[in-house]
Design a protein around this motif. Structure first.
Motif, mmCIF file in Angstrom:
data_model
loop_
_atom_site.group_PDB
_atom_site.id
_atom_site.type_symbol
_atom_site.label_atom_id
_atom_site.label_comp_id
_atom_site.label_asym_id
_atom_site.label_seq_id
_atom_site.Cartn_x
_atom_site.Cartn_y
_atom_site.Cartn_z
ATOM 1 N N LEU A 145 0.828 -1.210 0.000
ATOM 2 C CA LEU A 145 0.000 0.000 0.000
ATOM 3 C C LEU A 145 0.863 1.261 0.000
ATOM 4 C CD1 LEU A 145 -2.810 -1.023 2.541
ATOM 5 C CD2 LEU A 145 -2.990 -0.848 0.047
ATOM 6 N N SER A 146 1.951 1.244 0.748
ATOM 7 C CA SER A 146 2.829 2.412 0.818
ATOM 8 C C SER A 146 3.505 2.672 -0.528
ATOM 9 C CB SER A 146 3.888 2.224 1.903
ATOM 10 O OG SER A 146 3.301 2.065 3.164
ATOM 11 N N ILE A 147 4.036 1.621 -1.114
ATOM 12 C CA ILE A 147 4.686 1.773 -2.432
ATOM 13 C C ILE A 147 3.672 2.245 -3.460
ATOM 14 C CG2 ILE A 147 5.813 0.512 -4.306
ATOM 15 C CD1 ILE A 147 7.095 -1.273 -2.149
ATOM 16 N N SER A 148 2.463 1.699 -3.388
ATOM 17 C CA SER A 148 1.403 2.121 -4.311
ATOM 18 C C SER A 148 1.096 3.603 -4.144
ATOM 19 C CB SER A 148 0.144 1.296 -4.085
ATOM 20 O OG SER A 148 0.379 -0.074 -4.317
ATOM 21 N N ALA A 149 1.059 4.070 -2.894
ATOM 22 C CA ALA A 149 0.781 5.488 -2.643
ATOM 23 C C ALA A 149 1.838 6.379 -3.278
ATOM 24 C CB ALA A 149 0.715 5.744 -1.134
ATOM 25 N N TRP A 150 3.110 6.001 -3.136
ATOM 26 C CA TRP A 150 4.200 6.809 -3.702
ATOM 27 C C TRP A 150 4.179 6.778 -5.235
ATOM 28 C CZ3 TRP A 150 7.692 9.909 -1.112
ATOM 29 C CH2 TRP A 150 7.695 9.812 0.286
ATOM 30 N N ILE A 151 3.727 5.662 -5.814
ATOM 31 C CA ILE A 151 3.696 5.551 -7.283
ATOM 32 C C ILE A 151 2.478 6.258 -7.866
ATOM 33 C CG2 ILE A 151 3.481 3.939 -9.214
ATOM 34 C CD1 ILE A 151 5.122 1.937 -7.587
ATOM 35 N N VAL A 152 1.291 5.975 -7.310
ATOM 36 C CA VAL A 152 0.047 6.549 -7.834
ATOM 37 C C VAL A 152 0.055 8.068 -7.714
ATOM 38 C CG1 VAL A 152 -2.447 6.659 -7.487
ATOM 39 C CG2 VAL A 152 -1.281 4.452 -7.417
ATOM 40 N N ALA A 153 0.664 8.583 -6.658
ATOM 41 C CA ALA A 153 0.669 10.032 -6.419
ATOM 42 C C ALA A 153 1.418 10.809 -7.491
ATOM 43 C CB ALA A 153 1.278 10.328 -5.045
ATOM 44 N N GLN A 154 2.218 10.146 -8.306
ATOM 45 C CA GLN A 154 3.005 10.840 -9.323
ATOM 46 C C GLN A 154 2.146 11.358 -10.477
ATOM 47 O OE1 GLN A 154 6.517 8.680 -10.649
ATOM 48 N NE2 GLN A 154 6.605 7.570 -8.721
ATOM 49 N N ALA A 155 1.047 10.691 -10.757
ATOM 50 C CA ALA A 155 0.283 10.969 -11.977
ATOM 51 C C ALA A 155 -0.243 12.403 -12.027
ATOM 52 C CB ALA A 155 -0.869 9.974 -12.105
ATOM 53 N N GLY A 156 -0.959 12.835 -10.996
ATOM 54 C CA GLY A 156 -1.571 14.167 -11.000
ATOM 55 C C GLY A 156 -0.570 15.296 -11.117
ATOM 56 N N PRO A 157 0.445 15.368 -10.227
ATOM 57 C CA PRO A 157 1.443 16.434 -10.329
ATOM 58 C C PRO A 157 2.199 16.428 -11.652
ATOM 59 C CG PRO A 157 1.537 15.413 -8.171
ATOM 60 C CD PRO A 157 0.602 14.587 -8.997
ATOM 61 N N LEU A 158 2.446 15.245 -12.197
ATOM 62 C CA LEU A 158 3.135 15.173 -13.484
ATOM 63 C C LEU A 158 2.277 15.785 -14.586
ATOM 64 C CD1 LEU A 158 5.746 14.131 -14.763
ATOM 65 C CD2 LEU A 158 4.578 11.973 -15.235
ATOM 66 N N MET A 159 0.969 15.532 -14.525
ATOM 67 C CA MET A 159 0.053 16.127 -15.502
ATOM 68 C C MET A 159 0.060 17.653 -15.375
ATOM 69 S SD MET A 159 -4.092 15.956 -15.672
ATOM 70 C CE MET A 159 -4.163 17.179 -14.362
ATOM 71 N N LEU A 160 0.078 18.164 -14.150
ATOM 72 C CA LEU A 160 0.105 19.613 -13.948
ATOM 73 C C LEU A 160 1.346 20.233 -14.570
ATOM 74 C CD1 LEU A 160 -1.056 19.943 -10.209
ATOM 75 C CD2 LEU A 160 -2.436 20.190 -12.279
ATOM 76 N N VAL A 161 2.485 19.601 -14.372
ATOM 77 C CA VAL A 161 3.741 20.132 -14.915
ATOM 78 C C VAL A 161 3.742 20.069 -16.443
ATOM 79 C CG1 VAL A 161 6.231 19.759 -15.051
ATOM 80 C CG2 VAL A 161 5.079 19.591 -12.848
ATOM 81 N N ILE A 162 3.298 18.949 -16.987
ATOM 82 C CA ILE A 162 3.304 18.782 -18.445
ATOM 83 C C ILE A 162 2.418 19.829 -19.120
ATOM 84 C CG2 ILE A 162 2.562 17.234 -20.306
ATOM 85 C CD1 ILE A 162 3.492 14.890 -18.578
ATOM 86 N N ARG A 163 1.298 20.164 -18.495
ATOM 87 C CA ARG A 163 0.384 21.145 -19.076
ATOM 88 C C ARG A 163 0.857 22.586 -18.859
ATOM 89 N NH1 ARG A 163 -5.691 20.874 -18.404
ATOM 90 N NH2 ARG A 163 -5.499 21.840 -20.445
ATOM 91 N N ALA A 164 1.520 22.832 -17.722
ATOM 92 C CA ALA A 164 1.904 24.208 -17.396
ATOM 93 C C ALA A 164 3.244 24.609 -18.010
ATOM 94 C CB ALA A 164 1.967 24.384 -15.877
ATOM 95 N N TYR A 165 4.135 23.669 -18.199
ATOM 96 C CA TYR A 165 5.495 23.999 -18.663
ATOM 97 C C TYR A 165 5.517 24.696 -20.025
ATOM 98 C CZ TYR A 165 10.526 23.485 -19.367
ATOM 99 O OH TYR A 165 11.864 23.730 -19.574
#
Length: 324
Positions: A145-165
């Protein structure tokens, strides 16, 4: 012309606290440094205790370990830059570095929310389903569950950066904040912010309110289960086991919910007040959490006491033992 081709901003300037008088900047930097030092010391101590004391290798302490790591990373991502601004007048941050910082700010905030969700899940299963708890929440389950939390959490912030950059940044490069975040950066874009701001707001609400909804449900269930216990002492003991998590969760969620609700009901803050509130709810919990663990968590308190109460063997006794 593609939007990214006419961005002329190559670096951003972090203002820190915009209305802070120059004569108080030294004090502000010292306070921020103390906060950073205490955060590093406290959370590193918890990690050290976990590493040397196998009695702490339980699901709840694995969750706390993840929270400590997240707090350390977040403070290291945000504080050194703003401290250097006040100490060395180094408030500029490169274009790319600002987006990297923005990614980690939102990524670690998301991880923190997921870890608090796991903390509530642990207490819910331990109190509402005590007989099934050892089967449902083993150490191996917490790993996954912990590893999943660290992996799944990447998706949203990465989308924000890709759209804003790629947005065009061709006007002001001054960010009225102590670190780079999505709102602070995209407000400077020379384009309509709505198509970018609304998805970011929805993502923030899902990240914040999704885990919070389960947390509220879990603690309501816990309260109902506790009230069914006839023994008053038993009730107090069970509530005491949840008090640590409730304090930590309250420190994380209540100020954030207040800021979001205030902004939606028309309550406005000055730039300085807004930044102070954000810094308080971003940086105080990582500093205070280790103190809460050690004062409220019995196993953690005993482990800490064992480390400090160890007495070195006198040298004469050592020599005598060797000679015998």
């Amino acid at each position: 012309m593609p939007e990214g081709n006419h961005s002329i901003v190559t670096e951003f300037v972090l203002t820190g606290f915009p209305g802070l008088h120059p004569e108080y900047q030294g004090i502000a930097s010292v306070v921020l440094f103390i906060v950073y030092f205490l955060t590093l010391t406290g959370n590193s101590m918890i990690i050290f205790l976990f590493a040397i004391d196998h009695s702490l290798h339980k699901p709840i302490y694995y969750i706390i370990l993840n929270l400590c790591a997240c707090d350390l990373f977040f403070s290291t991502t945000t504080l050194p830059k703003i401290i250097s601004k006040y100490w060395f007048q180094s408030g500029t941050i490169s274009f790319t570095a600002c987006f990297v910082q923005m990614y980690f700010v939102h990524y670690l905030g998301t991880v923190n929310s997921y870890i608090l969700f796991l903390m509530a899940l642990d207490r819910y299963l331990a109190i509402c389903h005590p007989l099934r708890y050892p089967l449902l929440l083993k150490n191996s389950t917490i790993y996954i569950l912990s590893i999943s939390a660290w992996i799944v959490a990447q998706a949203g912030p990465l989308m924000l950066v890709i759209r804003a950059y790629p947005l065009p940044y061709c006007a002001s490069n001054i960010i009225n904040h102590c670190y780079c975040d999505h709102i602070g950066i995209t407000m400077l874009a020379c384009t309509d912010r709505a198509p970018y701001g609304f998805p970011a707001f929805v993502l923030a609400m899902v990240t914040l309110l999704g885990p919070l909804a389960f947390i509220v449900f879990s603690y309501c269930s816990i309260i109902i289960s506790v009230l069914k216990i006839a023994n008053v002492q038993g009730r107090l003991k069970l509530l005491s086991t949840c008090s640590t998590q409730l304090i930590i969760i309250a420190l994380y969620y209540l100020p954030r919910c207040f800021v979001y609700l205030a902004s939606n009901v028309g309550i406005t803050f000055s730039a300085d007040a807004r930044i102070v509130i954000i810094m308080l709810y971003s940086l105080c919990p990582p500093m205070i959490n280790p103190l809460i663990y050690c004062l409220r968590a019995k196993d953690m308190r005993e482990s800490l006491w064992k480390q400090f109460s160890r007495k070195p063997i006198p040298q004469k006794a050592q020599v005598s033992a060797i000679s015998n």
